[in-house]
Design a protein around this motif. Sequence first.
Motif, mmCIF file in Angstrom:
data_model
loop_
_atom_site.group_PDB
_atom_site.id
_atom_site.type_symbol
_atom_site.label_atom_id
_atom_site.label_comp_id
_atom_site.label_asym_id
_atom_site.label_seq_id
_atom_site.Cartn_x
_atom_site.Cartn_y
_atom_site.Cartn_z
ATOM 1 N N SER A 26 45.955 31.969 42.125
ATOM 2 C CA SER A 26 45.626 31.182 43.573
ATOM 3 C C SER A 26 45.619 29.888 44.135
ATOM 4 C CB SER A 26 43.657 31.363 43.916
ATOM 5 O OG SER A 26 43.309 31.003 44.838
ATOM 6 N N GLY B 60 32.794 34.270 45.769
ATOM 7 C CA GLY B 60 33.930 34.141 44.405
ATOM 8 C C GLY B 60 34.238 34.190 43.458
ATOM 9 N N ASN C 97 37.605 36.185 42.439
ATOM 10 C CA ASN C 97 37.977 37.100 43.009
ATOM 11 C C ASN C 97 38.270 36.901 44.499
ATOM 12 O OD1 ASN C 97 39.104 39.084 44.063
ATOM 13 N ND2 ASN C 97 38.395 40.736 42.575
ATOM 14 N N THR C 98 39.281 36.563 45.451
ATOM 15 C CA THR C 98 38.669 36.232 46.509
ATOM 16 C C THR C 98 40.394 36.283 47.763
ATOM 17 O OG1 THR C 98 40.240 33.897 46.721
ATOM 18 C CG2 THR C 98 37.433 34.183 46.322
ATOM 19 N N LYS C 99 39.889 36.578 48.556
ATOM 20 C CA LYS C 99 41.150 37.576 49.049
ATOM 21 C C LYS C 99 42.536 36.741 49.116
ATOM 22 C CE LYS C 99 39.942 35.554 53.711
ATOM 23 N NZ LYS C 99 40.061 35.342 55.459
ATOM 24 N N GLU C 100 42.078 35.142 48.810
ATOM 25 C CA GLU C 100 43.480 34.256 48.341
ATOM 26 C C GLU C 100 44.441 34.659 46.965
ATOM 27 O OE1 GLU C 100 40.576 33.167 50.230
ATOM 28 O OE2 GLU C 100 41.092 33.185 51.935
ATOM 29 N N LYS D 19 42.977 35.320 42.549
ATOM 30 C CA LYS D 19 42.645 35.960 41.205
ATOM 31 C C LYS D 19 42.171 34.150 40.338
ATOM 32 C CE LYS D 19 42.526 40.142 42.097
ATOM 33 N NZ LYS D 19 42.165 41.620 41.335
#
Length: 329
Positions: free
Chosen positions: A56, A15, A30-33, A35
């Motif tokens: 985040s 990520g 940059n992750t689903k949780e 930025k």
Amino acid sequence: MKINDVIKKCIKIPGISIKQAEYSMELILNTKEGKGSMTFFSLFPGLSLAYIFINSPTWTAPDLRSDSSITKGPLLLNYCVTGRCEMILNNQNFVYIKDRELSLTECFAQKEYVYPKRIYEGLEFFIDIDTFTLENTWVQNEFSIDFRKISEMFCPHGSTYISTATHETEEILKKLWELYDFPASFAVIQMKIYTLALFSVLQNLEAIPNSQACTFFTESQVNIAKKVENIITSDLRQHHPAWELAEYFSISETSLKNYFRGVYGQNISVYLREMRMNKAGELLASTRLSVAEIAAQVGYLNQSKFASVFKKHFGVSPLEYRRTRHLDS
């Protein structure tokens, strides 16, 4: 420990990627949780400055330890512009740095950086004292800056220092923060000047403000606060009185409120109201649900009450907010 070694470890974390420019290196989360970004400028051998923008709840930390016995890292100075950042002390207790506060520490995050309010902006100075001392003798001769002395002043016996920035240091930090928007070729020169001024001021303080790191929370207390946050935000339609939550965790209502305020910096009711209003704003901008339907989804059965709270939070009515957002997009 050199900043390039840290960055190499960072980009191995899922990520996180890197973007290089002439004067800087930017780590991008940059992750689903969420930025975020950390943009590093190398100002002197052994001293880098990072501009941090996070949206985040967490940022996974690189493992900077050669082995499990090493607990001391580079000297880090953090200045929080906005948001809230969690720090773990050597005794495994937790403290928090918030708006207009600075921290100095040689302890590094062992698992992840935590941002309880999911938003954080700030500056971080990364000082490899051995490298700086060896390769910047002219700086020490001209400006008499001694980072070992600064470390001993603010972090004796490996402690962590946290305090509201003094007026003089805050003025310098504000100028440094503003430089991010200037062309890098000009900004880096100014960053060097203001950085030397900052550490010169810190080294020559006649009276160091008392550290606020003495106000700490244990891991179990922090876990309770985070579980409470998850309960009250997982379904905004539900209402959970503080006494009910305190009873669930077998603690007093006063203790529950203190733990929550310590971690999130706000009373439960204020924090929850902000979450509800922000969610309402998202729904107004991204759906065609009626105001009444959105009010119900965020826990307001009375539409008039919802509209009143919404206008107080955003400065406009729900319908005006929706029209403005649609026009903007």
